[in-house]
Write an enzyme that holds these catalytic residues in place. Structure first.
Site, PDB file in Angstrom:
ATOM      1  CB  SER A  30      -8.123   3.719   2.643  1.00 16.24           C
ATOM      2  OG  SER A  30      -7.270   3.108   3.618  1.00 16.24           O
TER       3      SER A  30
ATOM      4  CB  SER B  37      -8.595   0.828   5.604  1.00 19.60           C
ATOM      5  OG  SER B  37      -9.302   2.033   5.698  1.00 19.60           O
TER       6      SER B  37
ATOM      7  CE  LYS C 231      -3.927   1.999   2.560  1.00 16.89           C
ATOM      8  NZ  LYS C 231      -4.853   1.809   3.704  1.00 16.89           N
TER       9      LYS C 231
END
Length: 486
Positions: A151, A175, A76
């Protein structure tokens, strides 16, 4: 190869059936061909990946390989990676190349994993749909008219589409679990403090936690073996000893006590999602588990308390982005104040600006006691609910989200509807306990995730429970049609 497990690929690498360079090139080619449909990557680190793969092949040749040596994964884009662009999905950091490595990526690198690139995400991890990225929305590989969740939506979409064997994610309010549910993969949010936050760009420091995302619980266990553990660079890192996350995977579930919170199955839960969850629970009963109803009475307070605490911490954390030392700086500022104001107004997106303003208001003189202090008291009530419930049962189960993945743009103008998507995940972060999402079936041809929550530092138990379910079902082996197109 894109749908093989880490154990299978590690065996092929050890047996010289394939080299890490060949495996890495295979995934880089898939990303080049398929990712334009999804936008799951912000940066592709081809040169770094092939160099790490060549080193992995040398380690394998010398008999010094671990199970992750030569396995291509993605990170990420909020983990700082030395020498590689790290944007956090924001224009504010569109030129930021960190001079240091985060503990999570460093440990995975030391374990021999190969970094394919950095995945797309909601800006500064603020969002539930991955539509808040400066680099464009990510699309769900199961239906490209829908969101992948957020996210960590880029990581989830990349793993689901076979554009990485596994990926790292972070979970501040759901997330990891919500995008894992929407994309039909497995994701684990560990206990707060179990995985180091050093080198993670902070959103809400008392809630952020890194974790693995992969096809199966077994693959997540492989990543946890490398990621977890005390780190003296993170003052909130726990010194509690690590479990062996692989050794207990095959423990039978006979006598396991499962709690179903009645508050998770009330108004607002889609009937198709509810049916999938209850079918999954019955599968656990076949494996010898006992099920009982429990109560988490303060669940309805999790959204208001979270959306005071998280923005308050964000308003403090993001104050460092001012255009002075790094990140976006406006053109031709008239003076220092003009530089601060225009750099932040130009660099942050709308959702980030909104949360900074809410948090600044909540922390301001005269309102601190009324909002922030009150929210922290509610947080304690929510934590007590879980503590009491987990005295009665071994794990708690329920849905991850009220619905399956929703349409792109369908909730962008309705923030309340968007925030309600996190109703079943936020309380876990407020309490600090571990939880995971595993694929449990489909509703309207879209994946549904089952949420499994456990006591503090019970990650090994959660992985055991998930693995036993996945030994008796094949939902985690389902692949979206677009993934077969290369």
């Amino acid at each position: 190869m894109f749908d093989q497990s880490i154990s299978t690929l590690a065996a092929q690498l050890r047996n010289k059936d394939i080299s890490s360079v060949e495996l890495t090139r295979y995934f880089l080619d898939r990303i080049t061909k398929l990712d334009p449909q999804l936008n799951s990557y912000i940066t592709l680190s081809e040169e770094v990946a092939l160099k790490q793969a060549a080193n992995a092949d040398t380690q394998i040749q010398n008999g010094a390989a671990s199970l992750l040596t030569g396995i291509p994964i993605a990170h990420k884009d909020l983990f700082c990676t030395a020498g590689t662009l790290t944007t956090c999905g924001s224009k504010m950091l569109n030129n930021f190349i960190p001079p240091y490595e985060s503990t999570v990526t460093s440990r995975l690198q030391d374990a021999g994993a190969v970094m394919l690139g950095k995945t797309n995400m909601d800006e500064f991890a603020m969002g539930s749909s991955n539509e808040n990225s400066h680099y464009g929305a990510v699309k769900n590989p199961w239906n490209q008219d829908t969101v992948p969740g957020g996210s960590s939506g880029g990581s989830a979409a990349a793993v689901a589409a076979g554009l990485a064997i596994a990926a790292t994610g972070t979970d501040t309010g759901g997330s990891i679990r919500q995008p894992a549910s929407f994309c039909g993969i497995t994701g684990l949010k560990p206990t707060y403090g179990r995985v180091s936050r050093f080198g993670m760009i902070a959103y809400a420091s008392s809630l952020d936690q890194a974790g693995p995302m992969a096809k199966s619980a077994e693959d997540c266990a492989h990543l946890m073996q490398a990621m977890a553990g005390f780190d003296d660079k993170d003052s909130t890192s726990s010194e509690t000893a690590n479990d062996d996350y692989l050794s207990n995977l095959n423990t039978p579930l006979t006598g396991l006590k499962i709690g179903l919170p009645k508050e998770y199955f009330g108004e607002g839960l889609d009937t198709g999602v509810a049916d999938v969850i209850m079918t999954a629970v019955k599968e656990f009963e076949k494996l010898g588990a006992e099920v009982k109803e429990i109560s988490l009475p303060n669940l309805n307070l999790s959204i208001p308390s979270y959306y005071v605490i998280a923005p308050s911490e964000a308003s403090s954390n993001l104050s460092r982005f001012d255009g002075v030392r790094f990140g976006h700086r406006c053109e031709a500022p008239k003076d220092l104040l003009d530089m601060y104001m225009r750099s932040r107004a130009e660099g942050f997106g709308q959702e980030v600006q909104k949360r900074i303003m809410v948090g600044t208001y909540a922390l301001s003189e005269g309102y601190y006691d009324a909002y922030y202090l009150k929210a922290q008291k509610i947080r304690r009530l929510i934590k007590n609910d879980f503590t009491n419930a987990l005295k009665q049962v071994d794990v708690i189960m329920g849905p991850v989200a009220p619905t399956t993945a929703f349409g792109l743009g369908s909730k962008t103008n309705d923030p309340v509807a968007m925030y309600l998507e996190d109703i079943y995940t936020l309380s876990v972060n407020l309490a600090g306990i571990p939880a995971m999402s595993i694929p449990a079936g489909f509703s309207n041809q879209m994946p549904v995730g089952l949420q499994i929550m456990g006591n503090y530092f019970a990650e090994a138990k959660l992985l055991n429970v998930a693995h036993q379910y996945q030994q008796n079902t094949d939902w985690h082996r389902q692949t979206p049609a677009m993934a077969k197109g290369a």
